[in-house]
Design a protein around this motif. Structure first.
Motif, PDB file in Angstrom:
ATOM      1  N   PRO A 242       0.827  -1.212   0.000  1.00  0.00           N
ATOM      2  CA  PRO A 242       0.000   0.000   0.000  1.00  0.00           C
ATOM      3  C   PRO A 242       0.859   1.258   0.000  1.00  0.00           C
ATOM      4  CG  PRO A 242       0.212  -0.813   2.219  1.00  0.00           C
ATOM      5  CD  PRO A 242       0.936  -1.808   1.344  1.00  0.00           C
ATOM      6  N   ALA A 243       0.202   2.392  -0.198  1.00  0.00           N
ATOM      7  CA  ALA A 243       0.855   3.685   0.015  1.00  0.00           C
ATOM      8  C   ALA A 243       0.676   4.083   1.472  1.00  0.00           C
ATOM      9  CB  ALA A 243       0.250   4.744  -0.890  1.00  0.00           C
ATOM     10  N   TYR A 244       1.718   4.624   2.082  1.00  0.00           N
ATOM     11  CA  TYR A 244       1.619   5.079   3.466  1.00  0.00           C
ATOM     12  C   TYR A 244       1.449   6.585   3.542  1.00  0.00           C
ATOM     13  CZ  TYR A 244       6.466   6.608   3.035  1.00  0.00           C
ATOM     14  OH  TYR A 244       7.611   7.242   2.627  1.00  0.00           O
ATOM     15  N   THR A 245       1.609   7.286   2.402  1.00  0.00           N
ATOM     16  CA  THR A 245       1.368   8.722   2.346  1.00  0.00           C
ATOM     17  C   THR A 245       1.069   9.103   0.901  1.00  0.00           C
ATOM     18  OG1 THR A 245       2.195  10.914   3.029  1.00  0.00           O
ATOM     19  CG2 THR A 245       3.772   9.439   1.973  1.00  0.00           C
ATOM     20  N   ILE A 246       0.316  10.172   0.721  1.00  0.00           N
ATOM     21  CA  ILE A 246      -0.015  10.690  -0.606  1.00  0.00           C
ATOM     22  C   ILE A 246       0.439  12.141  -0.683  1.00  0.00           C
ATOM     23  CG2 ILE A 246      -1.863  11.283  -2.223  1.00  0.00           C
ATOM     24  CD1 ILE A 246      -3.508   9.007  -1.106  1.00  0.00           C
ATOM     25  N   GLY A 247       1.106  12.479  -1.769  1.00  0.00           N
ATOM     26  CA  GLY A 247       1.489  13.857  -2.043  1.00  0.00           C
ATOM     27  C   GLY A 247       0.897  14.295  -3.373  1.00  0.00           C
ATOM     28  N   ARG A 248       1.334  15.444  -3.850  1.00  0.00           N
ATOM     29  CA  ARG A 248       0.824  15.948  -5.120  1.00  0.00           C
ATOM     30  C   ARG A 248       1.858  16.843  -5.784  1.00  0.00           C
ATOM     31  NH1 ARG A 248      -2.815  21.051  -3.196  1.00  0.00           N
ATOM     32  NH2 ARG A 248      -1.883  21.221  -1.138  1.00  0.00           N
ATOM     33  N   VAL A 249       1.786  16.879  -7.096  1.00  0.00           N
ATOM     34  CA  VAL A 249       2.572  17.808  -7.898  1.00  0.00           C
ATOM     35  C   VAL A 249       1.614  18.842  -8.464  1.00  0.00           C
ATOM     36  CG1 VAL A 249       3.925  18.088 -10.024  1.00  0.00           C
ATOM     37  CG2 VAL A 249       4.379  16.165  -8.489  1.00  0.00           C
TER      38      VAL A 249
ATOM     39  N   THR B  54       1.143  11.825  -6.132  1.00  0.00           N
ATOM     40  CA  THR B  54       2.385  11.081  -5.943  1.00  0.00           C
ATOM     41  C   THR B  54       2.213  10.242  -4.685  1.00  0.00           C
ATOM     42  OG1 THR B  54       3.394  12.896  -4.667  1.00  0.00           O
ATOM     43  CG2 THR B  54       3.835  12.836  -7.039  1.00  0.00           C
ATOM     44  N   LEU B  55       2.515   8.966  -4.784  1.00  0.00           N
ATOM     45  CA  LEU B  55       2.327   8.049  -3.659  1.00  0.00           C
ATOM     46  C   LEU B  55       3.670   7.465  -3.245  1.00  0.00           C
ATOM     47  CD1 LEU B  55      -0.474   8.126  -5.218  1.00  0.00           C
ATOM     48  CD2 LEU B  55      -0.903   5.886  -4.224  1.00  0.00           C
ATOM     49  N   ASN B  56       3.899   7.402  -1.945  1.00  0.00           N
ATOM     50  CA  ASN B  56       5.041   6.662  -1.411  1.00  0.00           C
ATOM     51  C   ASN B  56       4.523   5.351  -0.831  1.00  0.00           C
ATOM     52  OD1 ASN B  56       6.932   8.546  -2.152  1.00  0.00           O
ATOM     53  ND2 ASN B  56       6.998   9.545  -0.164  1.00  0.00           N
ATOM     54  N   THR B  57       5.163   4.261  -1.198  1.00  0.00           N
ATOM     55  CA  THR B  57       4.662   2.926  -0.891  1.00  0.00           C
ATOM     56  C   THR B  57       5.616   2.155   0.013  1.00  0.00           C
ATOM     57  OG1 THR B  57       5.774   1.894  -2.782  1.00  0.00           O
ATOM     58  CG2 THR B  57       3.598   2.864  -3.190  1.00  0.00           C
ATOM     59  N   VAL B  58       5.083   1.061   0.589  1.00  0.00           N
ATOM     60  CA  VAL B  58       5.917   0.109   1.326  1.00  0.00           C
ATOM     61  C   VAL B  58       5.659  -1.284   0.762  1.00  0.00           C
ATOM     62  CG1 VAL B  58       6.384   1.230   3.529  1.00  0.00           C
ATOM     63  CG2 VAL B  58       4.142   0.231   3.130  1.00  0.00           C
ATOM     64  N   ASN B  59       6.745  -2.017   0.515  1.00  0.00           N
ATOM     65  CA  ASN B  59       6.643  -3.365  -0.037  1.00  0.00           C
ATOM     66  C   ASN B  59       7.547  -4.331   0.715  1.00  0.00           C
ATOM     67  OD1 ASN B  59       4.992  -4.032  -2.616  1.00  0.00           O
ATOM     68  ND2 ASN B  59       5.686  -1.922  -2.949  1.00  0.00           N
ATOM     69  N   ILE B  60       7.251  -5.611   0.556  1.00  0.00           N
ATOM     70  CA  ILE B  60       8.063  -6.675   1.143  1.00  0.00           C
ATOM     71  C   ILE B  60       8.767  -7.411   0.000  1.00  0.00           C
ATOM     72  CG2 ILE B  60       8.057  -8.776   2.544  1.00  0.00           C
ATOM     73  CD1 ILE B  60       5.444  -7.814   3.814  1.00  0.00           C
ATOM     74  N   PRO B  61      10.094  -7.342  -0.073  1.00  0.00           N
ATOM     75  CA  PRO B  61      10.811  -8.029  -1.150  1.00  0.00           C
ATOM     76  C   PRO B  61      10.627  -9.543  -1.093  1.00  0.00           C
ATOM     77  CG  PRO B  61      12.190  -6.319  -0.192  1.00  0.00           C
ATOM     78  CD  PRO B  61      10.987  -6.463   0.709  1.00  0.00           C
ATOM     79  N   THR B  62      10.859 -10.179  -2.226  1.00  0.00           N
ATOM     80  CA  THR B  62      10.628 -11.629  -2.341  1.00  0.00           C
ATOM     81  C   THR B  62      11.539 -12.434  -1.423  1.00  0.00           C
ATOM     82  OG1 THR B  62      12.149 -11.653  -4.233  1.00  0.00           O
ATOM     83  CG2 THR B  62       9.782 -11.501  -4.704  1.00  0.00           C
ATOM     84  N   GLY B  63      12.723 -11.916  -1.143  1.00  0.00           N
ATOM     85  CA  GLY B  63      13.662 -12.658  -0.304  1.00  0.00           C
ATOM     86  C   GLY B  63      13.715 -12.175   1.129  1.00  0.00           C
ATOM     87  N   ALA B  64      12.689 -11.481   1.580  1.00  0.00           N
ATOM     88  CA  ALA B  64      12.668 -10.980   2.957  1.00  0.00           C
ATOM     89  C   ALA B  64      12.841 -12.118   3.951  1.00  0.00           C
ATOM     90  CB  ALA B  64      11.356 -10.245   3.231  1.00  0.00           C
ATOM     91  N   ALA B  65      13.676 -11.889   4.960  1.00  0.00           N
ATOM     92  CA  ALA B  65      13.960 -12.930   5.945  1.00  0.00           C
ATOM     93  C   ALA B  65      12.933 -12.973   7.063  1.00  0.00           C
ATOM     94  CB  ALA B  65      15.359 -12.712   6.536  1.00  0.00           C
ATOM     95  N   ASN B  66      12.176 -11.910   7.238  1.00  0.00           N
ATOM     96  CA  ASN B  66      11.269 -11.822   8.381  1.00  0.00           C
ATOM     97  C   ASN B  66       9.920 -11.288   7.912  1.00  0.00           C
ATOM     98  OD1 ASN B  66      10.469 -11.972  11.057  1.00  0.00           O
ATOM     99  ND2 ASN B  66      12.387 -11.087  11.800  1.00  0.00           N
ATOM    100  N   VAL B  67       9.193 -12.118   7.166  1.00  0.00           N
ATOM    101  CA  VAL B  67       7.977 -11.691   6.478  1.00  0.00           C
ATOM    102  C   VAL B  67       6.863 -11.327   7.453  1.00  0.00           C
ATOM    103  CG1 VAL B  67       6.166 -12.423   4.890  1.00  0.00           C
ATOM    104  CG2 VAL B  67       8.558 -12.996   4.410  1.00  0.00           C
ATOM    105  N   GLU B  68       6.657 -12.127   8.490  1.00  0.00           N
ATOM    106  CA  GLU B  68       5.575 -11.840   9.435  1.00  0.00           C
ATOM    107  C   GLU B  68       5.811 -10.523  10.154  1.00  0.00           C
ATOM    108  OE1 GLU B  68       3.285 -13.872  13.270  1.00  0.00           O
ATOM    109  OE2 GLU B  68       4.565 -15.104  11.984  1.00  0.00           O
ATOM    110  N   LEU B  69       7.055 -10.276  10.563  1.00  0.00           N
ATOM    111  CA  LEU B  69       7.380  -9.029  11.241  1.00  0.00           C
ATOM    112  C   LEU B  69       7.259  -7.850  10.273  1.00  0.00           C
ATOM    113  CD1 LEU B  69       8.257  -7.958  13.995  1.00  0.00           C
ATOM    114  CD2 LEU B  69      10.640  -8.237  13.280  1.00  0.00           C
ATOM    115  N   ALA B  70       7.565  -8.080   8.998  1.00  0.00           N
ATOM    116  CA  ALA B  70       7.408  -7.025   7.990  1.00  0.00           C
ATOM    117  C   ALA B  70       5.948  -6.602   7.875  1.00  0.00           C
ATOM    118  CB  ALA B  70       7.932  -7.512   6.642  1.00  0.00           C
ATOM    119  N   HIS B  71       5.035  -7.574   7.872  1.00  0.00           N
ATOM    120  CA  HIS B  71       3.609  -7.254   7.838  1.00  0.00           C
ATOM    121  C   HIS B  71       3.197  -6.475   9.091  1.00  0.00           C
ATOM    122  CE1 HIS B  71       3.305 -10.369   4.637  1.00  0.00           C
ATOM    123  NE2 HIS B  71       2.222  -9.704   4.282  1.00  0.00           N
ATOM    124  N   GLU B  72       3.727  -6.868  10.232  1.00  0.00           N
ATOM    125  CA  GLU B  72       3.404  -6.175  11.472  1.00  0.00           C
ATOM    126  C   GLU B  72       3.863  -4.717  11.416  1.00  0.00           C
ATOM    127  OE1 GLU B  72       4.470  -6.334  16.275  1.00  0.00           O
ATOM    128  OE2 GLU B  72       4.938  -8.073  15.001  1.00  0.00           O
TER     129      GLU B  72
END
Length: 343
Positions: free
Chosen positions: A124-131, A253-271
């Motif tokens: 998702p996006a965690y913040t929205i901006g604009r130009v 303009t949106l700033n997003t957060v993602n979890i890479p495919t090789g993340a070592a700590n997926v559950e904590l990343a979701h948290e």
């Protein structure tokens, strides 16, 4: 393992930690820009470490550098990555991110619709901006009310455009296409004819927000495109600068957060993602000048909201960009832009 102090690690060190440390399961590696370090430490890092009883470590740098590191490592090395929407789209297309498990991030349901799934099943996006357009109201006598006003004769030798490799630069090509009555992604020729016609109004292109602010401060320009996060600094430097109220709408303009495919700590990343999307956390960040909120439950005063892209009406009026098309067109646009401006 609980710590009250976060550590900033280089990309190499962070990757080595994940590979070598027996406590890797208690460590969350976050890739972000590193701006507002003290505030992020106070309002995100310290409280999340207390909640998770884990340690946050960081990679910092610009979008391109950090995404490139993840790609070089084959999607490994970090657990959460912050990116602007154009670079997030590149990561999605390169297969570097994994889908978000929405059941682990219930706060997504409370976001503006635009922020919930800007790239489909990914982060998702965690913040929205604009130009939009900013101008010095003491030097520009007729208000600017639409994008095509940039071509007005009274703005000759008054305008600075963002460089084509910046976030807002390619948007100029889209705007020029709309003025020409064409889709710049389908046929860029009319758009670049309009940019050529705009050339007489352009003093220079800028590549950083500080360059733009300096151009206004020295009186070299009186009009520019800008991202809203720069408005406060602009008005501190030149109090008569205003944000144009455009009939055809600012660009999101949106700033997003993602979890890479090789993340070592997926559950904590979701948290972690759920934590930064919590309405109370979003309100705290907005009121302390960190980011605009995307949680619809956040209620800001008029003064608190003044610097942000905030509220149903403003969000609904924003234009969106198809970054799949944008990223595909950008290389050719850069070459043509440089021909127009003699770079």
């Amino acid at each position: 393992m609980t710590t009250s102090k976060s550590r900033l690690l280089s990309a190499t060190t962070a990757a080595a930690l994940l590979l070598a440390s027996p406590a890797a399961a208690e460590t969350l590696v976050v890739s972000w820009w590193g701006f507002n370090g003290d505030k992020l430490n106070e309002f995100i890092v310290q409280p999340f470490q207390e909640q998770c009883e884990c340690e946050l470590v960081f990679e910092t740098g610009n979008n391109a550098d950090r995404l490139n590191r993840v790609q070089i490592r084959g999607g490994a090395g970090v657990d959460v990555i912050y990116l602007s929407d154009s670079f997030a789209q590149i990561g999605v297309e390169a297969g570097l991110f994994q889908p978000i498990d929405r059941s682990l991030v219930p706060n997504i349901d409370g976001l503006y619709e635009m922020a919930q799934n800007p790239h489909g099943e990914f982060g998702p996006a965690y913040t929205i901006g604009r130009v939009g357009i900013v101008y010095d109201a003491e030097r520009v006598t007729a208000p600017i009310t639409q994008w095509e006003d940039l071509w007005r004769d009274d703005l000759a030798n008054a305008l600075s455009l963002p460089g084509i490799t910046t976030t807002a630069g390619p948007m100029v090509v889209m705007i020029a296409g709309e003025k020409a009555g064409t889709d710049a992604f389908e046929d860029a020729d009319p758009a670049f004819a309009e940019i050529e016609a705009l050339r007489s109004n352009v003093v220079t292109n800028y590549n950083t927000g500080s360059e733009m602010i300096n151009l206004f401060s020295t009186g070299e320009i009186s009009v520019s495109l800008a991202q809203d996060f720069a408005l406060g600094q602009l008005q501190q430097a030149v109090p008569s600068i205003v944000w144009a109220e455009l009939e055809d709408g600012d660009i999101a303009t949106l700033n997003t957060v993602n979890i890479p495919t090789g993340a070592a700590n997926v559950e904590l990343a979701h948290e972690f993602i759920n934590f930064i999307l919590d309405p109370e956390r979003q309100a705290l960040l907005a009121r302390n000048g960190v980011d605009a909120p995307v949680a619809t439950a956040v209620d800001l005063t008029e003064e608190e909201a003044a610097q942000w892209t905030y509220g149903d009406g403003m969000i609904a009026g924003l234009q969106r960009i198809d970054y799949t098309q944008m990223n595909a067109a950008k290389t050719a646009w850069i070459d043509r832009w440089n021909e127009v401006f003699g770079m």
